[in-house]
Design a protein around this motif. Structure first.
Motif, PDB file in Angstrom:
ATOM      1  N   ARG A  45       0.742  -1.367  -0.017  1.00 15.77           N
ATOM      2  CA  ARG A  45      -0.116  -0.041  -0.067  1.00 15.77           C
ATOM      3  C   ARG A  45       0.823   1.133   0.119  1.00 15.77           C
ATOM      4  O   ARG A  45       0.660   2.085  -0.727  1.00 15.77           O
ATOM      5  CB  ARG A  45      -0.942   0.080   1.271  1.00 15.77           C
ATOM      6  N   VAL A  64       0.749   4.376  -2.503  1.00 14.22           N
ATOM      7  CA  VAL A  64       1.109   6.020  -2.230  1.00 14.22           C
ATOM      8  C   VAL A  64       2.146   6.561  -2.716  1.00 14.22           C
ATOM      9  O   VAL A  64       2.181   7.724  -3.593  1.00 14.22           O
ATOM     10  CB  VAL A  64       0.900   5.978  -0.696  1.00 14.22           C
ATOM     11  N   PHE A  85      -3.371  13.983  -4.189  1.00 15.95           N
ATOM     12  CA  PHE A  85      -4.201  12.960  -3.769  1.00 15.95           C
ATOM     13  C   PHE A  85      -4.402  13.194  -2.128  1.00 15.95           C
ATOM     14  O   PHE A  85      -3.506  13.195  -1.073  1.00 15.95           O
ATOM     15  CB  PHE A  85      -3.751  11.528  -3.818  1.00 15.95           C
ATOM     16  N   PHE A 105      -6.238  10.012   0.567  1.00 19.78           N
ATOM     17  CA  PHE A 105      -6.915   8.924   0.765  1.00 19.78           C
ATOM     18  C   PHE A 105      -7.731   9.050   2.024  1.00 19.78           C
ATOM     19  O   PHE A 105      -7.463   9.747   2.888  1.00 19.78           O
ATOM     20  CB  PHE A 105      -5.924   7.782   0.528  1.00 19.78           C
ATOM     21  N   PHE A 118      -7.255   6.739   4.408  1.00 20.79           N
ATOM     22  CA  PHE A 118      -6.402   6.333   5.242  1.00 20.79           C
ATOM     23  C   PHE A 118      -4.989   5.943   4.748  1.00 20.79           C
ATOM     24  O   PHE A 118      -4.943   5.511   3.300  1.00 20.79           O
ATOM     25  CB  PHE A 118      -6.782   5.246   6.221  1.00 20.79           C
ATOM     26  N   PHE A 119      -3.844   5.551   5.651  1.00 21.39           N
ATOM     27  CA  PHE A 119      -2.653   5.103   5.071  1.00 21.39           C
ATOM     28  C   PHE A 119      -2.021   5.928   3.781  1.00 21.39           C
ATOM     29  O   PHE A 119      -1.613   5.654   2.780  1.00 21.39           O
ATOM     30  CB  PHE A 119      -2.841   3.771   4.353  1.00 21.39           C
ATOM     31  N   ASN A 120      -2.185   7.356   4.129  1.00 20.53           N
ATOM     32  CA  ASN A 120      -1.673   8.235   3.294  1.00 20.53           C
ATOM     33  C   ASN A 120      -0.072   8.588   3.337  1.00 20.53           C
ATOM     34  O   ASN A 120       0.627   8.999   2.288  1.00 20.53           O
ATOM     35  CB  ASN A 120      -2.488   9.576   3.383  1.00 20.53           C
ATOM     36  N   LEU A 121       0.357   8.429   4.452  1.00 18.96           N
ATOM     37  CA  LEU A 121       1.456   8.790   4.910  1.00 18.96           C
ATOM     38  C   LEU A 121       2.802   7.589   4.890  1.00 18.96           C
ATOM     39  O   LEU A 121       2.297   6.633   5.208  1.00 18.96           O
ATOM     40  CB  LEU A 121       1.894   9.596   6.149  1.00 18.96           C
ATOM     41  N   LEU A 122       3.731   7.864   4.539  1.00 23.37           N
ATOM     42  CA  LEU A 122       4.905   6.990   4.828  1.00 23.37           C
ATOM     43  C   LEU A 122       5.532   6.846   6.215  1.00 23.37           C
ATOM     44  O   LEU A 122       5.868   8.008   6.779  1.00 23.37           O
ATOM     45  CB  LEU A 122       6.081   6.990   3.919  1.00 23.37           C
ATOM     46  N   PRO A 123       5.494   5.790   6.832  1.00 22.16           N
ATOM     47  CA  PRO A 123       5.579   5.676   8.424  1.00 22.16           C
ATOM     48  C   PRO A 123       6.913   6.134   8.609  1.00 22.16           C
ATOM     49  O   PRO A 123       7.193   6.556   9.857  1.00 22.16           O
ATOM     50  CB  PRO A 123       5.224   4.457   8.903  1.00 22.16           C
ATOM     51  N   LEU A 152       8.732   8.332   7.534  1.00 22.50           N
ATOM     52  CA  LEU A 152       9.160   9.902   7.395  1.00 22.50           C
ATOM     53  C   LEU A 152       8.321  10.858   8.061  1.00 22.50           C
ATOM     54  O   LEU A 152       7.343  10.626   8.566  1.00 22.50           O
ATOM     55  CB  LEU A 152       8.826  10.372   5.712  1.00 22.50           C
ATOM     56  N   HIS A 161       2.973   8.043  13.189  1.00 26.66           N
ATOM     57  CA  HIS A 161       2.370   7.167  14.291  1.00 26.66           C
ATOM     58  C   HIS A 161       2.228   8.288  15.520  1.00 26.66           C
ATOM     59  O   HIS A 161       1.635   7.915  16.737  1.00 26.66           O
ATOM     60  CB  HIS A 161       3.061   6.026  14.594  1.00 26.66           C
ATOM     61  N   ARG A 164       0.633  17.719   1.666  1.00 27.43           N
ATOM     62  CA  ARG A 164       1.416  17.045   0.691  1.00 27.43           C
ATOM     63  C   ARG A 164       0.865  17.463  -0.732  1.00 27.43           C
ATOM     64  O   ARG A 164       1.384  17.689  -1.639  1.00 27.43           O
ATOM     65  CB  ARG A 164       1.445  15.825   1.138  1.00 27.43           C
TER      66      ARG A 164
END
Ligand SMILES: Nc1ncnc2c1ncn2[C@@H]1O[C@H](COP(=O)(O)OP(=O)(O)OP(=O)(O)O)[C@@H](O)[C@H]1O
Ligand SMILES: [Mg+2]
Lengths: 865, 252
Positions: free
Chosen positions: A764, A768, B104, B106, B108-113, B115, B157, B171
């Motif tokens: 996923r 992104v 974009f 979304f 959920f799960f939009n961000l890279l954890p 960073l 997180h 972003r």
């Protein structure tokens, strides 16, 4: 129970079929792990089997054997036994000699085991059957009375295209001599010893042919009924006194085992490390797959499945994967072993007498071991994460896992402490003077290195990430950071790769250190310009001895300044088989006086005129001195056909020719005590200003006149000889090199698995990335950067840990196994090469998963759970 | 109306999925079924519009948004973004289009954890090859705009769901794209937090920036300048209304 079945059906089986890539990865991880272990073990076993074949040569069904040293035992002992049939019910004297059989009809020549058999003694021991031609075992008279008559094995007949009546050429102490095949022996029993390359002569013929005088090599004894082996042994030894030794046939096998000990240790060490790497691979593959399904576990728990049942299903699944994967691994391991052995059999047989290309078999025990290991590692790997997941509150596992699942600081500190403890314990163990302690220290160092790996990774990653960002770009940085993010899982494959890398550098260091010392030694060991030797001086360890009279032929060659007669005897002494080099010490040390002679480690340089000649005195090799705590001035008592004789130890010298122990004595003593006139070689000195190669060809021509063309005498210039020795020294370590390469490749497969799993888990996220504008090549770059960084950490840690590991190898295990103290050299170049190749391999390993990541359809990736 | 620039144009767009049905209990996973997610959609959206897409679950909303966002290709028909036919573009060009012209958000799960908030915001520009020094002030400015000036160093997180969505919006805005697409951006949030996020999105629309968002909430839809309703892969209604909250960029 039906609940369980439903679980298996909807959870396990469904997972298997809807996630085929993942399931295959896990299965392959288990298979590779087991294959590595089986491959290495099977290689070891088959090579060692081949060693054992040698000891098994022709003992027949004897209870005991009477053996002397290489010079043999006097035949008069047979009469002694004959007078004591109440002890020795049956017995038979025998000569055993490996020699060279010239190829028939253009076929390449080969080594054969020649047995000299007393056909008038008790033939009960000779489990031979005639397959073709006159039956010698029924009626031996005409065979014994026909000069040049020989019995050959069926194998030999087939391979060489020989038949009853064929002529063949065998190297003897008198050069190549013609023999005639009398009959062919059936290929069973002892005709199979020595790979079936067996040839039988009458005892007398063998005594003459191999310059044994009235000596024989051994007597096989069957004890009178009612005597135990121990009783029989004691009584026989009392009967023959100290002229020979009574041994059980297995004792000889032990000796052989000891002779090849350092080789065995090397194999065992890499075998144990293979087990470690294999376990890591399996653990990694399975733990990753279970951890990934934490969410699934959470869902199951939330719909009311009990903890025990969840754990049960996952364990059952793991058991199936473990068994199937291990079974596949066993097959794969066999293939692997066949490859390795096929590649390196020539080297092995070169080094250790004649091992005829070992056949690879995976024994039942080994198969069971492989299956058990695979199953155990798989269950262990599944148990921890599934238990952990089952114990979490359902909501915890259901939460979308945004957390970086890095190793917590506390457990990191624990690992570092554990690692320090491991290194400390290894240091302590190194002090214990026992080989198994040395081994323990070695394994501990490797394990401590593994424990250190996560700390190295997490320490370096922030810096590397910044560097990657600056130098390559943001995608590389993302990749690098992913390593620490899933440190708990990636550290296992980093650990496995680290072990392989460390093993590689450690073995290089071991090789390098010994090689350097050996090469220095060989420069000094052969002072002559040329060698004349029966059999190849580098290949044949037990060569056919020849008459010293041939010296005059060599001395007469124009350009030859002088010769020195060389004979080596192999003498059993205590638990060792010593190699005694006898030469004309006056000549040898006279020539040495003027050169820079560094072979003496302890004690005075021998004065040529008297040191080793006047009184019985010897030079003793460092390893023998170390093993038996000998000092200059001590006495060593050696057995001989004329009884035991004490020798004063004049000095301790460097010698690497055998790990058993080496002595140098004057020819006087081998003549007086051992009655050994025959020689094995000559050192030839060329007059100053003469062209060595030209003189060598003249010597060759002169010898051809005496011994016949191809007379079995090799004339080698020192330059060529040293070159060959160098080659052999390098090859000695080739087999460990092979295992090292295999370990590395398998570890890289582990990286591929980890990376693929990582890519799957982050599907996923990759979606992104792609959605916000990362191009395909940037996605690939990120995955490749991740695996390359993983490789770098492994290589770096491996190269670092290789320092203490190779110190343990060279200074502890090496010394304990061989008694040689060689200076330690860190193989910078090899370490660099390894680092570069590990990084390159790891980067390449990231490529496939990288491509897979790049090919993901963005929309699907975003919808992925 | 006619002088307005067309930002998005769909002509007879269909999208169908041929897929094995996997999740049937009993595991009969062999029958193939074709799902027609979109059955001929034609519409055009002008620059500066704030469009809400509504419709029952499975009606094809996400499918349509993905096609507009160049995340997927139509089965038949034409999709044009800024006058460019996406069907003529290769993957590289589509990627560049997403990066430079679309933002974009979304559910959920939009961000890279791995960073930080700031890094997440900078990422699209960095991927485009811009220098860190050039991107950073802009990204910080965007984060301040969404009210996270104090949180730039935090990792996902360490942020609340609403904050994460705000980072995602920052972003989406970092390259100042003419088009923002959001698939249920508030679906995961409580009403109040959702409001805050919406304010930001609505605020982003205007001038020539178009915002298209999917929602299940009729109150949110009511605040858009245009509401498109899908059912069974077809547009069943398309209404323009006076926006209540956002400043009307182009009053009809
Ligand atoms: N990758 C796919 N493969 C097969 N069918 C799909 C796929 N993606 C979507 N569909 C189907 O297409 C139809 C439209 O899906 P879409 O995701 O666009 O619905 P949606 O309107 O966004 O629904 P929701 O409001 O629940 O998000 C659904 O019937 C769905 O099952
Ligand atoms: Mg949707």
């Amino acid at each position: 129970m039906s609940g369980f079945r439903a679980l298996v059906r909807f959870v396990s089986l469904r997972h298997l079929f809807t996630r085929p890539v993942r399931s295959t990865l896990t299965l392959l991880g288990v298979a590779f792990g087991v294959a590595l272990v089986i491959g290495m073990r099977a290689t070891n076993e088959s090579v060692l089997d081949a060693f054992d074949q040698l000891s098994d040569r022709a003992a027949g069904k004897a209870d005991l054997e009477i053996v002397g040293d290489e010079a043999g035992i006097d035949m008069s002992l047979l009469e002694v036994l004959d007078d004591h049939r109440e002890v020795a019910k049956h017995f038979a004297g025998r000569i055993e000699q490996t020699s060279y059989l010239k190829g028939n009809g253009g076929k390449p020549g080969l080594r054969v085991l020649v047995l000299g058999v007393d056909f008038f003694g008790d033939l009960d021991f000779l489990p031979f059957k005639t397959a073709k031609g006159p039956d010698v075992f029924g009626d031996a008279i005409s065979f014994v009375n026909t000069p040049g008559a020989v019995l050959i094995s069926e194998t030999l007949a087939r391979d060489q295209g020989l038949d009853v009546g064929s002529a063949m050429w065998l190297r003897t102490g008198e050069g190549l001599r013609e023999f005639k095949v009398w009959s062919v022996l059936a290929d069973d029993g002892k005709a199979r010893a020595f790979g079936g390359q067996v040839l039988i002569l009458n005892l007398d013929a063998a005594q003459v042919g191999f310059v044994r005088g009235t000596n024989i090599d051994r007597i096989d004894v069957e004890l009178a009924p009612g005597l135990t082996r121990d009783e029989g042994r004691a009584r026989l030894q009392a009967l023959i006194g100290d002229k020979a030794r009574v041994e059980t046939p297995s004792k000889r096998a032990d000796q052989l085992a000891r002779m090849t000990s350092s080789f065995r240790y090397g194999m065992q060490m890499s075998g144990s490390i293979a087990v470690l790497i294999g376990m890591f691979l399996i653990y990694n593959a399975v733990a990753v797959s279970v951890t990934e399904r934490r969410r699934e576990i959470g869902i199951l728990r939330s719909v009311g499945v009990s903890r025990g049942r969840v754990a049960g299903v996952f364990l059952a699944e793991a058991a199936v994967i473990g068994l199937v994967g291990s079974a596949f691994g066993v097959v794969l391991g066999r293939v692997l072993a066949t490859q390795i052995v096929g590649e390196f059999a020539p080297t092995v047989s070169r080094l250790f007498e004649n091992i005829n290309a070992p056949r690879v078999t995976v024994s039942r025990n080994l198969t069971l071991f492989g299956l058990a290991l695979g199953l155990f590692a798989t269950l262990g790997a599944a148990w921890l994460p599934s238990r952990e997941a089952a114990h979490l509150q359902p909501v915890e596992t259901l939460r979308r896992d945004l957390h970086a699942t890095g190793v917590r600081r506390r457990s990191m500190r624990g690992l570092v402490a554990l690692s320090a403890l491991g290194f400390g314990l290894a240091a302590a163990l190194s002090q214990v003077q026992h080989l198994s302690a040395g081994f323990g220290a070695g394994i501990l160092v490797f394990l401590a290195g593994v424990a250190l790996t996560p700390a190295v990774v997490s320490l370096l990653t922030p810096v590397a990430a910044q560097l990657a960002l600056r130098v390559v770009g943001p995608s590389a940085r993302l990749g690098v950071e992913n390593v620490t993010r899933e440190l708990a899982r990636s550290s296992i494959s980093v650990g496995a790769l680290m072990l392989a890398a460390c093993l590689s550098v450690t073995l290089s260091s071991y090789t390098h250190s010994y090689e350097k010392s050996c090469l220095e030694w060989i420069e000094q060991a052969i002072p002559a310009d040329m060698l004349v030797h029966a059999g190849s001086p580098t290949i044949d360890r037990e060569s056919v001895a020849y008459s010293p009279e041939w010296r005059s032929w060599v001395d007469a060659v124009p350009g030859v300044e002088g010769t020195n007669l060389i004979r080596s005897l192999s003498i059993p002494w205590e638990d060792l088989r010593l190699e005694v080099l006898s030469l004309e010490s006056y000549d040898y040390f006279r020539r040495m006086e003027t050169s820079e002679y560094r072979r003496i480690l302890d004690g005075p340089f021998p004065t040529p005129r008297d040191a080793l000649v006047k009184e019985p005195a010897v030079l003793v090799s460092e390893n023998l001195a170390w093993k038996k705590r000998l000092k200059p001035g001590d006495t060593i008592t050696l057995p001989s056909p004329t009884g035991p004789h004490p020798f004063t130890i004049h000095a301790i010298a460097v010698d690497y020719s055998t790990d058993q122990g080496w002595l140098m004595m004057d020819r006087r003593w081998t003549l007086e005590y051992w009655g050994q006139e025959a020689i094995e070689g000559m050192h030839v000195y060329v007059k100053p200003g003469e062209d060595v190669d030209a003189v060598a060809s003249r010597v060759r021509a002169a010898l051809a006149e005496v011994a016949g063309d191809d007379g079995g005498l090799f004339v080698t210039t020192a330059r060529v000889f040293k070159e060959e020795i160098r080659h052999i020294i390098r090859q000695t370590f080739a087999i460990s090199k092979a295992s090292e390469v295999v370990a590395l490749v398998v570890a890289v497969f582990g990286v591929v698995g980890t990376m693929l799993a990582g890519v799957l888990a982050r599907t996923r996220e990759i979606g992104v990335l792609r959605a916000i504008g990362a191009k395909r090549h940037q996605v690939v770059a990120s995955v490749v950067a991740e695996s390359a960084w993983l490789g770098f950490c492994a290589a770096l840690t491996g190269a670092l840990v290789a320092v203490p590991a190779s110190l343990v190898f060279v200074h502890v295990i090496g010394v304990q196994a061989s008694g040689w103290h060689v200076p330690f050299h860190y193989p910078w170049l090899a370490a660099l090469r390894m680092t570069v190749s590990v990084i390159a391999l790891a980067a390449a390993a990231g490529f496939v998963p990288g491509l897979r990541a790049a090919r993901l359809v963005v929309q699907d990736a975003l919808a992925y759970e | 109306m006619s002088d307005q620039v067309v930002a998005i144009e769909l002509l007879e767009v269909t999208k169908s999925y041929a897929s094995a049905i996997e999740d049937q209990p009993g595991g009969e996973s062999s029958d193939e079924a074709v799902v027609h997610a979109l059955r001929g959609v034609t519409l055009s959206i002008h620059a500066g519009e704030l469009v809400a897409i509504i419709g029952p679950s499975g009606s094809g909303k996400s499918t349509m948004l993905n096609l507009i966002g160049a995340l997927d290709r139509a089965t038949t028909g034409t999709v044009r973004i800024g006058g460019e036919d996406l069907g003529n573009l290769g993957d590289g060009a589509l990627t560049a289009l997403r990066r430079d012209r679309i933002g974009f958000v979304f559910q959920f799960f939009n961000l890279l954890p791995t960073l930080s908030a700031l890094e997440n915001v900078m990422l699209p520009s960095l991927l485009a090859g811009e220098k860190l020094g050039a991107v950073r002030p802009r990204a910080e400015e965007r984060l301040r705009q969404v009210g996270l000036g104090q949180r730039i160093g935090h990792r996902p997180h360490q942020l609340s769901g609403g904050e994460m969505q705000r980072v995602a919006i920052a972003r989406a805005l970092v390259n100042d794209p003419p088009l923002i697409l959001a698939d249920e951006p508030t679906g995961n949030l409580d009403t109040r937090t959702g409001e805050e996020v919406l304010e930001l999105l609505f605020g982003a629309a205007g001038a020539r920036r178009t915002v298209v968002l999917i929602t299940h909430d009729p109150r949110i839809a009511a605040r858009a300048s245009r509401v498109i309703t899908l059912r069974d892969g077809q547009v069943v209604s398309d209404e323009r209304s006076r926006p209540a909250a956002a400043p009307a960029p182009a009053a009809p």
